[in-house]
Design a protein around this motif. Structure first.
Motif, PDB file in Angstrom:
ATOM      1  N   ASP A  23      -0.303   4.782   0.759  1.00 22.49           N
ATOM      2  CA  ASP A  23       1.048   4.934   0.203  1.00 22.49           C
ATOM      3  C   ASP A  23       1.462   3.704  -0.601  1.00 22.49           C
ATOM      4  O   ASP A  23       2.017   3.815  -1.702  1.00 22.49           O
ATOM      5  CB  ASP A  23       2.055   5.186   1.330  1.00 22.49           C
ATOM      6  CG  ASP A  23       1.807   6.512   2.037  1.00 22.49           C
ATOM      7  OD1 ASP A  23       1.064   7.344   1.477  1.00 22.49           O
ATOM      8  OD2 ASP A  23       2.337   6.710   3.144  1.00 22.49           O
ATOM      9  N   HIS A  24       1.208   2.521  -0.045  1.00 19.35           N
ATOM     10  CA  HIS A  24       1.630   1.294  -0.724  1.00 19.35           C
ATOM     11  C   HIS A  24       0.794   1.039  -1.974  1.00 19.35           C
ATOM     12  O   HIS A  24       1.300   0.480  -2.954  1.00 19.35           O
ATOM     13  CB  HIS A  24       1.525   0.105   0.233  1.00 19.35           C
ATOM     14  CG  HIS A  24       2.539   0.125   1.333  1.00 19.35           C
ATOM     15  ND1 HIS A  24       2.230  -0.098   2.649  1.00 19.35           N
ATOM     16  CD2 HIS A  24       3.868   0.395   1.321  1.00 19.35           C
ATOM     17  CE1 HIS A  24       3.311   0.006   3.386  1.00 19.35           C
ATOM     18  NE2 HIS A  24       4.322   0.309   2.605  1.00 19.35           N
ATOM     19  N   ARG A  27       2.254   3.068  -4.766  1.00 19.49           N
ATOM     20  CA  ARG A  27       3.452   2.405  -5.282  1.00 19.49           C
ATOM     21  C   ARG A  27       3.097   1.170  -6.099  1.00 19.49           C
ATOM     22  O   ARG A  27       3.721   0.869  -7.117  1.00 19.49           O
ATOM     23  CB  ARG A  27       4.380   2.005  -4.125  1.00 19.49           C
ATOM     24  CG  ARG A  27       5.191   3.157  -3.537  1.00 19.49           C
ATOM     25  CD  ARG A  27       6.210   2.647  -2.541  1.00 19.49           C
ATOM     26  NE  ARG A  27       7.125   1.692  -3.145  1.00 19.49           N
ATOM     27  CZ  ARG A  27       7.960   0.923  -2.445  1.00 19.49           C
ATOM     28  NH1 ARG A  27       7.966   0.986  -1.120  1.00 19.49           N
ATOM     29  NH2 ARG A  27       8.776   0.089  -3.059  1.00 19.49           N
ATOM     30  N   LYS A  30       2.461   1.612  -9.732  1.00 18.39           N
ATOM     31  CA  LYS A  30       3.676   1.764 -10.543  1.00 18.39           C
ATOM     32  C   LYS A  30       4.500   0.478 -10.572  1.00 18.39           C
ATOM     33  O   LYS A  30       5.282   0.265 -11.480  1.00 18.39           O
ATOM     34  CB  LYS A  30       4.521   2.913  -9.994  1.00 18.39           C
ATOM     35  CG  LYS A  30       3.821   4.271 -10.057  1.00 18.39           C
ATOM     36  CD  LYS A  30       4.694   5.361  -9.459  1.00 18.39           C
ATOM     37  CE  LYS A  30       3.988   6.722  -9.516  1.00 18.39           C
ATOM     38  NZ  LYS A  30       4.805   7.797  -8.898  1.00 18.39           N
ATOM     39  N   GLU A  31       4.348  -0.367  -9.533  1.00 19.61           N
ATOM     40  CA  GLU A  31       5.112  -1.616  -9.445  1.00 19.61           C
ATOM     41  C   GLU A  31       4.147  -2.783  -9.242  1.00 19.61           C
ATOM     42  O   GLU A  31       4.095  -3.378  -8.160  1.00 19.61           O
ATOM     43  CB  GLU A  31       6.106  -1.553  -8.285  1.00 19.61           C
ATOM     44  CG  GLU A  31       7.020  -0.339  -8.297  1.00 19.61           C
ATOM     45  CD  GLU A  31       7.805  -0.200  -7.005  1.00 19.61           C
ATOM     46  OE1 GLU A  31       8.171  -1.241  -6.417  1.00 19.61           O
ATOM     47  OE2 GLU A  31       8.041   0.943  -6.575  1.00 19.61           O
ATOM     48  N   ASN A  34       5.265  -6.143  -7.594  1.00 22.21           N
ATOM     49  CA  ASN A  34       5.925  -6.134  -6.282  1.00 22.21           C
ATOM     50  C   ASN A  34       5.013  -6.788  -5.251  1.00 22.21           C
ATOM     51  O   ASN A  34       4.119  -6.167  -4.686  1.00 22.21           O
ATOM     52  CB  ASN A  34       6.257  -4.684  -5.872  1.00 22.21           C
ATOM     53  CG  ASN A  34       7.181  -4.633  -4.659  1.00 22.21           C
ATOM     54  OD1 ASN A  34       7.212  -5.558  -3.848  1.00 22.21           O
ATOM     55  ND2 ASN A  34       7.938  -3.551  -4.558  1.00 22.21           N
ATOM     56  N   LEU A  37       4.594  -5.259  -1.644  1.00 23.69           N
ATOM     57  CA  LEU A  37       3.629  -4.181  -1.428  1.00 23.69           C
ATOM     58  C   LEU A  37       2.237  -4.739  -1.160  1.00 23.69           C
ATOM     59  O   LEU A  37       1.511  -4.247  -0.294  1.00 23.69           O
ATOM     60  CB  LEU A  37       3.601  -3.255  -2.652  1.00 23.69           C
ATOM     61  CG  LEU A  37       4.854  -2.413  -2.900  1.00 23.69           C
ATOM     62  CD1 LEU A  37       4.737  -1.684  -4.231  1.00 23.69           C
ATOM     63  CD2 LEU A  37       5.066  -1.413  -1.776  1.00 23.69           C
ATOM     64  N   ASP A 279      14.006  -2.840  -2.423  1.00 30.11           N
ATOM     65  CA  ASP A 279      12.988  -1.794  -2.435  1.00 30.11           C
ATOM     66  C   ASP A 279      11.604  -2.336  -2.116  1.00 30.11           C
ATOM     67  O   ASP A 279      10.612  -1.677  -2.306  1.00 30.11           O
ATOM     68  CB  ASP A 279      12.949  -1.088  -3.797  1.00 30.11           C
ATOM     69  CG  ASP A 279      12.746  -2.070  -4.938  1.00 30.11           C
ATOM     70  OD1 ASP A 279      12.774  -3.295  -4.681  1.00 30.11           O
ATOM     71  OD2 ASP A 279      12.555  -1.605  -6.078  1.00 30.11           O
TER      72      ASP A 279
END
Length: 668
Positions: A23-24, A27, A30-31, A34, A37, A279
């Motif tokens: 899941d991370h 993400r 897309k990020e 971050n 993450l 987030d």
């Protein structure tokens, strides 16, 4: 150490950590900036490595260790998050999932990971295309370094080392909080680095480190020609090392190097600690309020409770006969309590459908790349709860439907652009409760179903004639794609085209007591809607009697019940039929279907249960209608196996066994 007793815990936690990494990572693609993450992925991989090493699964431990090295490069800004990096992490996840599942099936969990480890090694050593050039490296200040003053002699050594091609690193080693022999672990770290360079200075002093007089972490200035990744790999192999951070320092002084980092932070105030980002994937520190219980134990508890319900029914009869007020009140209270207990036990079997949904984002990402499409998957209602037995069975049908939407539904970017649509297609996976059912919908904004093409294919396959095809509604045409062997693909690909997917989906869903329907608008998209019962262990039924036997028919399949006069029964092509609200439907007699002995006298009036499966209706003749009752469904077992038109059995309150009718089999 005997580890068998911990195997179930290892498997459960491994699956949780792999899902978290999955899941991370999605993400992170897309990020890419971050850092929270990356830290979460690193933490899950590190925990999985530790568990696998403890249990003796070396292939899992070595692969996760290499993943950690790559993730650490990302954390330290020495590697950029690119598609290539994400791809290799996903390949590693797939390998790890396969090994964990092999262990759950009683195998040794070994797998040849040599090639994948070599690929991860290339990333680690900076040989991969995604590696950042040294001139592009940003100073890392994620973990605040402890200032170390360098004297003139130490500075001279560093300057001479620079001329000979050495690099100076600030290495911060953090030991596990559970570590008891801190001095011994620190000695092992120095020993691992002995042949790779020279320690210039430590903080605290070397003597204090060897005696363990430090608070779980220590720091050194190390001169070496090795890459940071290689040094980190050597240190991480030491037991009880929790974290390693390596920063390349300036050749002036440590204080100046830190000042440069502080200036960089001031110029980029958005690079704050992940906890400050709303987030960011910050870990939750709330105490756990859940425990793991084997599903078999809950089933055993439900079986025992059924015995209580049977005895309770008998107690009701006894209390009515004795007519004692106190006994009657006690029995009534038992009825209420047992009803609440039954609801609670059944609720314990309910799990979020998220356990099935969370496998699909990675799958859609891979399919989109294989098919050169841009697809966004949106998941709604992942917290919708469904019985565990249904959860275990529904995964494969959903895989087929999503692959169908991605391959047949969503068009290529250039086709969407020509049609006035955004280049990126949308697939929505939605789950929600409605009454005693759960609905799962797969919706896409693709090309929809070409009804003319489907009709022609159905005619070619002999499913319908030309005349029948002209009479079909659009919804009926859409249902044709669920037929066995049906496919509109021009050629067979690795994704679809063999015509063995959707008919399997239909059969599986119907075996679970559910149904599937299709709505499609050409050029706008399609919606595949699946209706499933909330639980397979308890069902609402209508009890009926045929001769001396009691049977149960699931209410979810019943349209209504009617009383039918003998003269209202007609015959068409040798089949009994009735006129039901202007529609001619076939009529079956339960006594004839199940060959129940003792037909008795012909009744003037018949009780008929009208059942529905999809668009098909059938009437079932029974002797008497008893009433509605919720029953616990039990399998007939391996000895009896599959019995036509019977889906299971249950025990009634009076101790009798009642068979449960399978409407789907009767309507077929």
């Amino acid at each position: 150490m005997e580890t068998n007793q911990y195997l179930d815990v290892f498997l459960d936690e491994s699956r949780e950590h792999l899902q978290a990494i999955n899941d991370h990572t999605l993400r992170l693609e897309k990020e890419p900036q971050n850092d929270g993450l990356v830290n979460e992925i690193f933490r899950s991989a590190h925990t999985l490595k530790g568990m696998a090493a403890t249990m003796g699964y070396e292939d899992i431990a070595s692969l996760t260790h290499k993943m950690e090295n790559v993730l650490d490069l990302i954390r330290n800004k020495q590697l950029q998050v690119t598609t290539e990096v994400i791809d290799i992490i996903f390949i590693a996840i797939e390998y790890l999932e396969e090994m964990v599942e092999a262990i759950s099936n009683g195998l040794d969990g070994k797998k040849d990971v040599t090639e994948l480890v070599a690929r991860l090694d290339r990333f680690e050593k900076g040989e991969a295309a995604a590696a950042v050039e040294p001139s592009m490296m940003e100073p890392t200040a994620e973990i605040t370094a402890v200032p170390v003053d360098l004297d003139e002699f130490q500075m001279t050594i560093l300057e001479q080392g620079e001329e000979q091609g050495f690099a100076a690193y600030q290495i911060i080693v953090e030991l596990s909080e559970e570590s008891i022999l801190k001095g011994a672990r620190a000695y092992m770290v120095f020993e691992a680095l002995e042949d790779k360079g020279e320690v210039i200075k430590t903080n605290p002093a070397t003597e204090d480190i060897e005696e363990g007089n430090f608070d779980h972490s220590f720091e050194m200035i190390f001169l070496s020609k090795e890459s940071p990744g290689e040094l980190e790999s050597l240190i991480s192999k030491v037991s009880e090392v929790h974290n390693v951070q390596i920063n390349q320092v300036s050749f002036h002084s440590e204080n100046e190097a830190i000042e440069e980092d502080e200036i960089e932070i001031e110029e980029e105030p958005e690079k704050v600690h992940p906890v400050d980002q709303p987030d960011a994937a910050a870990p939750s520190h709330q105490p756990a309020k859940t425990i793991r219980v084997n599903l078999d134990r809950i089933d055993d508890l439900l079986n025992l409770f059924e015995e209580v319900v049977i005895d309770q029914s008998r107690l009701n009869v006894v209390a009515t006969g004795i007519n004692n007020l106190e006994l009657t009140e006690t029995v009534e209270h038992m009825n209420r309590v047992s009803s609440d207990m039954q609801s609670l036990i059944l609720a314990m079997r309910m799990v979020p459908i998220e356990q099935v949904f969370n496998r699909f984002p990675r799958m859609v990402r891979g399919l989109a790349r294989d098919l050169n499409k841009q697809i966004n998957l949106e998941i709604i209602g992942a917290d919708t709860e469904l019985d565990r037995t249904v959860i275990d069975e529904i995964g494969d049908p959903l895989v087929h439907l999503i692959r169908n939407s991605v391959d047949h539904g969503i068009e290529r970017p250039e086709e969407r652009k020509n049609s006035g649509k955004p280049e990126e297609g949308n697939v929505v996976l939605r789950a929600f409760h409605s009454g005693n059912h759960v609905f799962i919908e797969i919706e896409d904004d693709g090309a929809g179903i070409d009804t003319e093409k489907v009709k022609q294919k159905a005619i070619d396959n002999g499913l319908v004639t030309n005349a029948e095809a002209e009479q079909l509604s659009e919804q009926e045409v859409s249902q044709l794609i669920l037929a066995s062997g049906f496919s509109t693909a021009e050629k067979v690909s690795s994704v679809s085209g063999r015509g063995v997917g959707l008919d399997v989906v239909k059969n599986k869903i119907e075996s679970l007591g559910g149904s599937i329907s299709i709505e499609s608008t050409q050029g706008e998209g399609s919606i595949f809607s699946i209706q499933l019962p909330l639980t397979l262990s308890i069902i609402s039924t209508l009890l009926v009697k045929s001769q001396a036997e009691t049977y149960a028919i699931p209410l979810s399949s019943i349209i209504e019940t009617v009383l039918l006069q003998k003269e209202q029964i007609m015959t068409s092509h040798g089949q009994k039929v009735i006129d039901f609200r202007g529609q001619i439907i076939p009529l079956l007699d339960l006594r004839e279907v199940l060959a129940i002995p003792g037909h008795g006298e012909e009744e003037k009036e018949h009780a008929v249960v009208v059942m529905k499966k999809g668009d098909k209706l059938t009437g079932l003749v029974v002797d008497h209608l008893i009433g509605q009752q919720e029953l616990v469904l039990k399998s007939l077992g391996d000895y009896l196996g599959d019995v036509f038109a019977i889906s299971g059995a249950t025990i009634l309150g009076d101790g009798q066994v009642a068979l449960i009718i399978d409407p789907n089999a009767l309507i077929k």
